[in-house]
Design a protein around this motif. Structure first.
Motif, mmCIF file in Angstrom:
data_model
loop_
_atom_site.group_PDB
_atom_site.id
_atom_site.type_symbol
_atom_site.label_atom_id
_atom_site.label_comp_id
_atom_site.label_asym_id
_atom_site.label_seq_id
_atom_site.Cartn_x
_atom_site.Cartn_y
_atom_site.Cartn_z
ATOM 1 N N TRP A 1 -1.008 -4.272 6.164
ATOM 2 C CA TRP A 1 -1.377 -2.913 6.538
ATOM 3 C C TRP A 1 -0.970 -2.669 7.990
ATOM 4 C CZ3 TRP A 1 -5.199 -1.800 10.302
ATOM 5 C CH2 TRP A 1 -5.901 -2.913 10.786
ATOM 6 N N VAL B 1 -2.676 3.052 7.936
ATOM 7 C CA VAL B 1 -3.505 2.841 6.737
ATOM 8 C C VAL B 1 -4.979 2.901 7.125
ATOM 9 C CG1 VAL B 1 -4.087 1.268 4.863
ATOM 10 C CG2 VAL B 1 -1.728 1.386 5.699
ATOM 11 N N VAL C 1 -9.280 0.013 6.037
ATOM 12 C CA VAL C 1 -8.986 -1.374 5.672
ATOM 13 C C VAL C 1 -10.215 -2.268 5.780
ATOM 14 C CG1 VAL C 1 -7.604 -3.404 6.267
ATOM 15 C CG2 VAL C 1 -6.557 -1.137 6.262
ATOM 16 N N ILE D 1 0.855 -1.191 0.000
ATOM 17 C CA ILE D 1 0.000 0.000 0.000
ATOM 18 C C ILE D 1 0.891 1.241 0.000
ATOM 19 C CG2 ILE D 1 -1.767 1.302 1.232
ATOM 20 C CD1 ILE D 1 -2.680 -1.340 2.487
ATOM 21 N N GLY E 1 -3.123 3.814 -1.295
ATOM 22 C CA GLY E 1 -4.341 3.394 -0.627
ATOM 23 C C GLY E 1 -5.575 3.912 -1.348
ATOM 24 N N ARG F 1 6.384 -3.147 4.904
ATOM 25 C CA ARG F 1 5.150 -3.803 4.457
ATOM 26 C C ARG F 1 5.470 -4.927 3.469
ATOM 27 N NH1 ARG F 1 1.815 1.863 3.400
ATOM 28 N NH2 ARG F 1 1.482 2.370 5.607
#
Length: 302
Positions: free
Chosen positions: A38, A42, A45, A9, A12, A82
């Motif tokens: 995530w 973030v 979600v 991400i 996003g 990530r």
């Protein structure tokens, strides 16, 4: 054969939705294991979990970074973490890396399987098509991805992009010691080459590079400075003071060298003309990168 796909991400929101929609509608796809790591930074979600229940959304919680996550350097570190978390969770025979800005064509997954069946290479990278919509966006794309734009002939290459790449699991396992803590594509690819492997760039493996909000010159310049600094710090890891000084002295030439490479990569009169229009923006963006390389070569005093 199962294909795990780790989606990092970056933007996003709507951009992530475009990427996941493309992955959910792949044509003639193998079994897909899509992983979208995530962290606490973030938003939204839960909506993606509801829209794509067939995909995995592992929660990383609060991820610590050496630099502030509000800085571009800290953000890049967060993206690396990530990716790394996703790699540790991947279970497929093949493991792909995408960013949410990389929207795969409908035959991307099937092409990945066919390419790895046909080639022994541990890492196969793909083409990037420019789906940006502004002159500044086109210039930014060229700064990053001109070497990967179509048309080109598939074959061995010294570089492939980690925003569109698929690895054999065996290749990743051989280099696990390199990416166990943090994934850095250049280090992983150099480790593969040290083992006698080689990189392959495939015109059949196509993603369309987009970007959400953020195509503002000030943002792009700050990004490039941070990324150039990161690149030089990794490249200068363990380097002697003399080598660091030599790299620092060469850094003023970096913008012109990179700009010239972009021009060389244009394969039609129309593409060359568009690159010419984008030259002022490209020189500014590459100038910020060059300053970042200078800072990275001189160490943490900057």
């Amino acid at each position: 054969m199962q294909l795990s796909v780790v989606v990092c991400i970056v933007d996003g929101g709507a951009q992530l939705d475009r990427c996941l929609t493309a992955l959910s509608t792949q044509r003639d796809a193998p079994p897909l294991d899509v992983i979208v790591p995530w962290d606490d930074g973030v938003p939204g979600v839960d909506a993606f979990k509801a829209s794509y229940p067939q995909f995995r959304f592992p929660a990383l919680g609060a991820v610590r970074t050496a630099q502030s996550p509000d800085s571009h350097g800290g953000l890049h570190e967060l993206y690396d973490r990530r990716r790394t978390a996703g790699l540790h969770l991947a279970v497929g025979d093949l493991v792909g890396l995408l960013e949410d800005r990389s929207v795969p064509d409908s035959g991307w997954a099937a092409a990945a399987v066919a390419l790895h069946a046909a080639h022994a290479n541990g890492a196969i990278g793909g083409a990037l098509a420019d789906d940006r919509t502004t002159h500044l966006g086109h210039a930014d794309f060229q700064c990053d991805f001109s070497r990967y734009q179509l048309p080109f002939e598939s074959g061995p290459r010294p570089l492939i992009s980690y925003v569109n790449v698929v690895y054999k699991r065996s290749a990743l396992e051989q280099t696990r010691h390199v990416w166990r803590e943090t994934f850095h594509d250049l280090k992983v690819h150099h480790a593969l080459e040290a083992l006698g492997d080689s990189l392959w760039l495939a015109a059949e493996l196509v993603v369309r590079q987009q970007r959400g909000d953020g195509e503002r010159l000030a943002v792009l310049l700050a990004e490039r400075f941070a990324w150039g600094k990161r690149f030089a710090k990794h490249r200068m890891d363990g380097a002697s003071p003399a080598r660091r000084l030599r790299h620092a002295l060469q850094s003023p030439l970096v913008p012109l060298v990179l700009w010239w490479r972009v021009l060389r990569n244009q394969r039609s009169a129309g593409a060359l003309m568009r690159a010419g229009v984008g030259t002022p923006a490209m020189l500014l963006i590459f100038g910020a990168w060059g300053l970042g390389e200078l800072a990275g070569a001189l160490g943490d005093s900057w």
